[in-house]
Design an enzyme around this catalytic site. Structure first.
Site, mmCIF file in Angstrom:
data_model
loop_
_atom_site.group_PDB
_atom_site.id
_atom_site.type_symbol
_atom_site.label_atom_id
_atom_site.label_comp_id
_atom_site.label_asym_id
_atom_site.label_seq_id
_atom_site.Cartn_x
_atom_site.Cartn_y
_atom_site.Cartn_z
ATOM 1 N N HIS A 26 -7.269 -5.187 -2.027
ATOM 2 C CA HIS A 26 -6.132 -4.487 -1.438
ATOM 3 C C HIS A 26 -5.405 -5.423 -0.479
ATOM 4 C CE1 HIS A 26 -3.915 -0.838 -0.817
ATOM 5 N NE2 HIS A 26 -4.095 -0.862 0.478
ATOM 6 N N ASP A 46 -8.789 -4.132 -6.434
ATOM 7 C CA ASP A 46 -8.388 -3.232 -5.358
ATOM 8 C C ASP A 46 -9.133 -1.898 -5.473
ATOM 9 O OD1 ASP A 46 -7.077 -1.608 -3.515
ATOM 10 O OD2 ASP A 46 -5.093 -2.402 -3.991
ATOM 11 N N SER A 66 0.839 -1.185 0.000
ATOM 12 C CA SER A 66 0.000 0.000 0.000
ATOM 13 C C SER A 66 0.885 1.250 0.000
ATOM 14 C CB SER A 66 -0.948 -0.037 1.191
ATOM 15 O OG SER A 66 -2.019 0.853 1.013
#
Length: 645
Positions: free
Chosen positions: A621, A589, A504
């Site tokens: 994600h 995602d 991330s």
């Protein structure tokens, strides 16, 4: 504001969703990994699903609930408790989700369990109800492209209703609804006038608090009852925080975590009609305090929690303090938490964790002072073969103290080691002490692992937080680079064998690291990371849009800061990248769109730079499905073994 089982989205946070960790068969380990083969733990043991976990107690104390694998997916099971309040018989499966793990669950009454799940990682969670006796199941929020979150379970208020919020009417806004879990009936409880981010209730289950934000300014609204209109009591900018927690037990005053007028967040009591502080319950000079617990039965404040390098507590209640200290005598080397308890508050499910233990569950009967072992989450992992996670600190080039953690391979000297630098996601989050399957896996393979809470990491006060604004790829990245240089200066890291890996925001930091300090890293692994700040701003979920102005202020405004954002976006500087790269991405995602990974991979391939790319079509994600975790970490192991020699 009594039972936030699923918190609302951290609207400006890109924290990688925690992986469930660890598998039972031997992996195809790289021959070039620096760890001795006889010390290696099978890769899948770190990342397969737990044997059992997430225990809770039914309100009447007659059943245990838990999660365990079924068809390689985590599902909810229920087990009876005897008259002596001990588990009897085998757990009974009550959910049958086979495509994706159940995300979370809780009891509603003594015969119903509510659970949530999304689909292919889209984070549009539905809430399901299951009757534990009949197995009858109902999707209570069967709406496409709608995200549902719990506001209040109404445990002490209603046998049938819960309060939820959904973006059903408008994809960008969350309205509050009363949901009957037996019939599925929905009633609008509060319509969002335009910019409300969250709602809060009093102990009668009435919605009496609303938090509004236009990004730059946050406003707190309260009302005396649901019959009265909301009125604004506080307004503050995006650099400050005021988090309503719950009302006093007479519903007159409000507890909150606030840094208004101070640097570190403190637990305060506030007049909900004026917004004025009545008193400070607890504060720390070094870290934020943002958590406060209470007893529903006894109507007393119990403890505040805060994190230095470990979780610590300030107790306000003798009963709670004595119980905690009793458990610590049984489990002295662990961090202890309650995962559930009955309505009478004398039967608890307890989890004991450490840096080398994924979790041990117990059933604690306070009436008998009896602690009964339930399960080891990962019995296949021997703590003696795992590595301690040690707190460290170093100075940034501009004088900030950066706190972090260093994990070394078992038996390794702090000298000339291969290192994996692992910046956390967020970026407005933090690393904490505790079991991390990735870190333990890497240490077992012979790599030292450095985690750092760079500027902007939460828990260290307002000033530390604000220093991160518009510093993506700049001073935030310098904090990571300075950590690497600190390791090298101490002789811990071999400067030729340092890799950077993150998910991330940590994935963005990985790409920024090999772009702006191309000679520092021997290899890099980017997991669902941002590569282009301009396109990232255009693909965020619709329910983040009310926060866009805040992101513009904290990260950059694409219209006004175009040049700066291009300068900070790795995709525009691929000519500087020469480090071998492995990229992993979930196709669905909603936070970091797959286009972010596609852009960097396509650009590098055009330049002939070595880049490996893994895309999972049934993920979002982060990889949640067990088989996808196995694939990712197996590929990572081979990749690191190839380049960190």
């Amino acid at each position: 504001m009594r039972h936030f089982f699923w918190n609302g989205p951290a609207l400006i946070v890109l924290t990688l969703i925690a992986l469930l960790g660890a598998a039972a068969a031997h992996s195809d380990n790289s021959e070039k990994s620096p760890a001795r083969k006889d010390n290696r733990i099978p890769l899948r043991d770190f990342f397969k699903n737990p044997q059992e976990g997430r225990f809770q107690v039914s309100p009447d104390g007659m059943h245990l609930s838990l999660m365990k694998p079924w068809k390689e997916r985590m599902n909810v099971f229920v087990q009876e408790l005897s008259a002596a309040r001990l588990p009897v018989g085998a757990p009974k499966k009550i959910t049958s989700v086979s495509d994706r793990d159940v995300a979370g669950y809780f009891w509603k009454g003594n015969d119903t369990i509510l659970y949530s799940r999304d689909f292919n990682g889209d984070e549009n969670f539905h809430i399901f109800a299951v009757d534990i006796k009949t197995g009858a199941e109902k999707d209570l929020t069967p709406f496409e492209k709608v995200r549902t979150e719990i506001i209040d379970d109404l445990e002490d208020v209603s046998d049938t209703d819960v309060l939820i919020q959904m973006n059903k009417r408008n994809a960008e806004l969350f309205d509050a609804y009363r949901l009957n879990v037996k019939t599925g009936e929905l009633k609008l409880a509060a319509e969002n006038p335009g910019k409300y981010e969250s709602w809060g209730t009093d102990h009668n289950g009435e919605i009496r608090v609303a938090v509004e934000s236009d990004g730059l300014l946050t406003r707190i609204y309260t009302r005396k009852s649901e019959k009265d209109p909301f009125k604004k009591i506080l307004e503050f900018d995006y650099k400050s925080s005021f988090d309503p927690l719950f009302f006093t037990f007479d519903n007159k005053y409000l507890y909150a975590s606030s840094n208004l007028g101070r640097d570190k967040s403190a637990i305060v009591e506030v007049n909900p009609e004026t917004g004025k502080e009545i008193q400070v319950l607890f504060s720390r000079p070094d870290v934020d305090v943002d958590n406060l617990s209470y007893s529903k039965k006894r109507k007393v404040i119990t403890a505040a929690a805060y994190t230095t390098w470990k979780t610590e507590y300030k107790f306000f209640d003798k009963v709670s303090k004595d119980r905690f200290e009793t458990l610590k005598t049984y489990l002295p080397d662990y961090e202890i938490g309650y995962t559930g308890y009955n309505k009478n508050e004398d039967l608890f499910t307890v989890i004991a964790t450490s840096d080398k233990t994924r979790g041990l569950y117990y059933l604690y009967d306070a009436t008998k002072n009896r602690l009964t072992f339930l399960t080891d989450v990962s019995p296949w992992l021997d703590p003696k073969k795992l590595s301690p996670m040690k707190p460290v600190e170093y100075k940034s080039r501009d004088g900030l103290t950066i706190h972090g953690y260093l994990t070394l391979p078992v038996g390794a000297e702090e000298k000339n080691l291969s290192v994996v630098v692992n910046p956390h996601g967020g970026p407005w989050a933090r690393d904490e002490w505790g079991f991390n399957p990735e870190v333990q896996f890497l240490a077992n393979r012979g790599y030292a692992v450095l985690q750092m809470n760079y500027r902007g990491s939460t828990g260290y006060g307002r000033k530390f937080f604000v220093k991160s604004f518009k510093q993506w790829g700049r001073k935030m990245q310098d904090d990571i680079t300075d950590g690497v240089q600190w390791l090298i200066s101490k002789g811990i890291a071999d400067p030729k064998r340092v890799c950077i890996y993150g998910g991330s925001y940590g994935g963005y930091a990985t790409l920024a690291g090999i772009t702006f300090t191309p000679d520092l890293y021997a290899c890099a692994v980017d997991y669902v990371g941002v590569s282009n700040l301009l396109t990232f701003m255009k693909t965020i979920p619709p329910y983040w849009k009310t926060e866009l102005t805040k992101m513009y202020a904290m990260v950059g405004d694409p219209a006004k800061d175009t040049d700066a954002m291009k300068a900070e976006s790795p995709v525009f500087h691929v000519d500087q990248i020469k480090t071998p790269l492995f990229v992993a991405q979930g196709a669905h995602d909603p936070r970091v769109n797959i286009n972010e990974s596609n852009q960097i991979v396509d650009s590098l391939k055009k330049r002939g730079i070595a880049v490996e790319y893994m895309v999972k079509e049934n993920e979002g994600h982060g990889f949640h499905n067990e088989e996808n975790r196995f694939d990712f970490y197996s590929a990572m192991e081979k990749f690191l073994g190839k380049y960190l020699q």
